[in-house]
Design a protein around this motif. Structure first.
Motif, short mmCIF file in Angstrom:
data_model
loop_
_atom_site.label_atom_id
_atom_site.label_comp_id
_atom_site.label_asym_id
_atom_site.label_seq_id
_atom_site.Cartn_x
_atom_site.Cartn_y
_atom_site.Cartn_z
N VAL A 99 0.83 -1.21 0.00
CA VAL A 99 0.00 0.00 0.00
C VAL A 99 0.86 1.26 0.00
O VAL A 99 0.60 2.21 -0.76
CB VAL A 99 -0.95 0.00 1.22
CG1 VAL A 99 -1.63 1.35 1.38
CG2 VAL A 99 -2.00 -1.10 1.08
N LEU A 103 0.78 3.92 -3.05
CA LEU A 103 0.06 5.16 -2.76
C LEU A 103 0.97 6.27 -2.24
O LEU A 103 0.95 7.39 -2.76
CB LEU A 103 -1.06 4.89 -1.73
CG LEU A 103 -2.14 3.90 -2.16
CD1 LEU A 103 -3.19 3.75 -1.06
CD2 LEU A 103 -2.81 4.34 -3.46
N GLY A 107 2.63 8.43 -4.93
CA GLY A 107 1.91 9.69 -4.75
C GLY A 107 2.84 10.86 -4.51
O GLY A 107 2.69 11.92 -5.11
N ALA A 323 -5.61 -0.04 -3.35
CA ALA A 323 -4.33 0.57 -3.73
C ALA A 323 -3.90 0.13 -5.13
O ALA A 323 -3.47 0.95 -5.95
CB ALA A 323 -3.25 0.18 -2.71
N LEU A 326 -6.32 1.67 -7.85
CA LEU A 326 -6.10 3.10 -8.08
C LEU A 326 -4.76 3.36 -8.77
O LEU A 326 -4.68 4.18 -9.69
CB LEU A 326 -6.15 3.85 -6.74
CG LEU A 326 -6.06 5.39 -6.82
CD1 LEU A 326 -7.17 5.95 -7.71
CD2 LEU A 326 -6.15 6.00 -5.42
N ALA A 327 -3.72 2.65 -8.34
CA ALA A 327 -2.40 2.82 -8.97
C ALA A 327 -2.45 2.41 -10.43
O ALA A 327 -1.87 3.08 -11.30
CB ALA A 327 -1.36 2.00 -8.22
N LEU A 344 -3.50 9.97 -4.84
CA LEU A 344 -2.87 8.80 -4.23
C LEU A 344 -2.54 9.05 -2.76
O LEU A 344 -2.77 8.19 -1.90
CB LEU A 344 -1.59 8.44 -5.00
CG LEU A 344 -1.76 7.90 -6.43
CD1 LEU A 344 -0.41 7.75 -7.10
CD2 LEU A 344 -2.50 6.57 -6.43
N THR A 347 -5.72 9.04 -0.65
CA THR A 347 -6.18 7.67 -0.41
C THR A 347 -5.35 7.00 0.69
O THR A 347 -5.89 6.31 1.56
CB THR A 347 -6.08 6.83 -1.70
OG1 THR A 347 -6.79 7.49 -2.75
CG2 THR A 347 -6.65 5.43 -1.50
N TYR A 348 -4.04 7.22 0.65
CA TYR A 348 -3.16 6.66 1.69
C TYR A 348 -3.52 7.24 3.06
O TYR A 348 -3.55 6.51 4.06
CB TYR A 348 -1.70 6.96 1.36
CG TYR A 348 -0.72 6.38 2.36
CD1 TYR A 348 -0.41 5.02 2.35
CD2 TYR A 348 -0.13 7.18 3.33
CE1 TYR A 348 0.47 4.48 3.27
CE2 TYR A 348 0.76 6.64 4.25
CZ TYR A 348 1.05 5.29 4.22
OH TYR A 348 1.92 4.77 5.14
#
Length: 360
Positions: A99, A103, A107, A323, A326-327, A344, A347-348
């Motif tokens: 994760v 992220l 990110g 994760a 989205l990535a 990103l 989200t993290y």
């Protein structure tokens, strides 16, 4: 002097401090903090030594070294925790490393790189291949949890057997990815080696010494293992004192300690407008953990008599799935900007808060 070099030299002072804290019994929290900080420069030296040896030995051997030692710090910390019987923290650290790389690392790279450059580009084909492979890894992580939750009751020996089978398959897939990236389609991954060679050539009178860097690699590995024992020895008492659960400790704190070198590398090359290497570091590290480190820990854990398997709790499964999804979505077009990096990171942050308040 770069930030990476400053950290790798300046934070070394915490090695003797952490040893003194442990020997003189300064308290679990002090030992925990000083050992965690001490691991950071050692992780950077381990990563730097791997990169230098990779430059000297060439793309094939160098790529294999990066593949094996890329997440050595995380693996060493996890092995120390596994030997101590902290299986829940080990499982959480696997989730957290995947994760955080997808992220937090990616990110930060996209956000900071996007602030300097309006839009950055990277090879979408590499992102697609990594994304497809990560999807397989997530499937292998999801299935044991689904088997448990959808059946009337599954015995632990059966879950252990399923985990062993999945672990072997994942390691075979990882071997195939090495053949793909180092042999049959190595031209797609040349950017990482080229970047390292250019940095080495740019330094005045830079003459890498193979035996010197092999020595640094060995010493760094041993030092990380020693500091990891100190760190793991204090982690339970220290985190309980801070009111942190094993789940939050494994998912958030351990990846921050073990992945420091990857964070610095990915962000620094993104600021140089080399998103190819930055994305490769972030996604490659996640692949290494999901396809090699996690299966290896399962096999070693069961050999040591520890109940290590791939039966993660459903919340961890959802976090990893989100994760990866989205990535993959953001990296699909081969372009990035600061807003995608912010998404990103957001989200993290949400997942971090959720893990903090999770009662597990």
């Amino acid at each position: 002097m770069s930030i990476k070099k400053l950290l790798s030299i300046g934070l070394l002072i915490f090695i003797p401090i952490s040893i003194a804290a442990e020997r003189l019994e300064w308290g679990a929290l002090t030992v925990f903090i000083t050992a965690a900080i001490a691991i950071v420069p050692l992780a950077i030296w381990l990563s730097t030594a791997t990169e230098e040896v990779a430059v000297i030995t060439g793309p094939s051997v160098g790529g294999l070294l990066n593949a094996v030692f890329g997440n050595a710090t995380e693996l060493i910390i996890a092995l120390a925790a596994l030997r101590a019987g902290l299986v829940d923290i080990v499982k959480a650290s696997i989730t957290g490393t995947v994760v955080s790389n997808l992220l937090l690392v990616m990110g930060l790279s996209m956000f900071l790189g996007g602030l300097r450059y309006k839009e950055q580009e990277f090879q979408p084909v590499v992102a697609r291949v990594n994304g497809s492979t990560m999807t397989l890894a997530v499937t292998a992580i999801v299935l044991p949890a689904l088997v448990v939750s959808t059946s009337g009751g599954v015995n632990e020996p059966e879950i252990a057997q399923l985990s062993r089978a999945a672990a072997i398959i994942l390691m075979v897939v990882y071997a195939l990815t090495l053949v793909f990236s180092l042999k049959t389609h190595s031209y797609l991954y040349d950017v990482g080696v080229v970047e390292l060679e250019e940095e080495a050539a740019a330094e005045e009178d830079h003459k890498p010494n193979l035996w010197l860097w092999l020595g640094v690699l060995i010493v760094s590995t041993v030092a990380v293992a020693y500091e990891s024992e100190i760190f793991v020895g204090a982690v339970e008492e220290a985190t309980k004192g801070l009111g942190l659960s094993p789940l939050f400790t494994g998912v958030i704190l351990l990846p921050l300690v073990g992945g420091a070198a990857e964070y610095v590398t990915a962000v620094s090359v993104a600021l140089k407008n080399n998103m190819d290497l930055s994305v490769s570091v972030a996604m490659g590290s996640s692949l290494l953990v999901a396809l090699f480190v996690a299966p290896l820990l399962v096999l070693i854990g069961q050999a040591l008599g520890q109940p290590m398997d791939l039966n993660f709790n459903l919340f961890e499964v959802v976090a990893v799935t989100a994760a990866v999804a989205l990535a993959n979505l953001i990296s699909l077009d081969g372009r990035s900007n600061w807003l995608e990096g912010a998404l990103l990171l957001a989200t993290y942050a949400v997942l971090g808060a959720a893990f903090y308040f999770h009662p597990a």
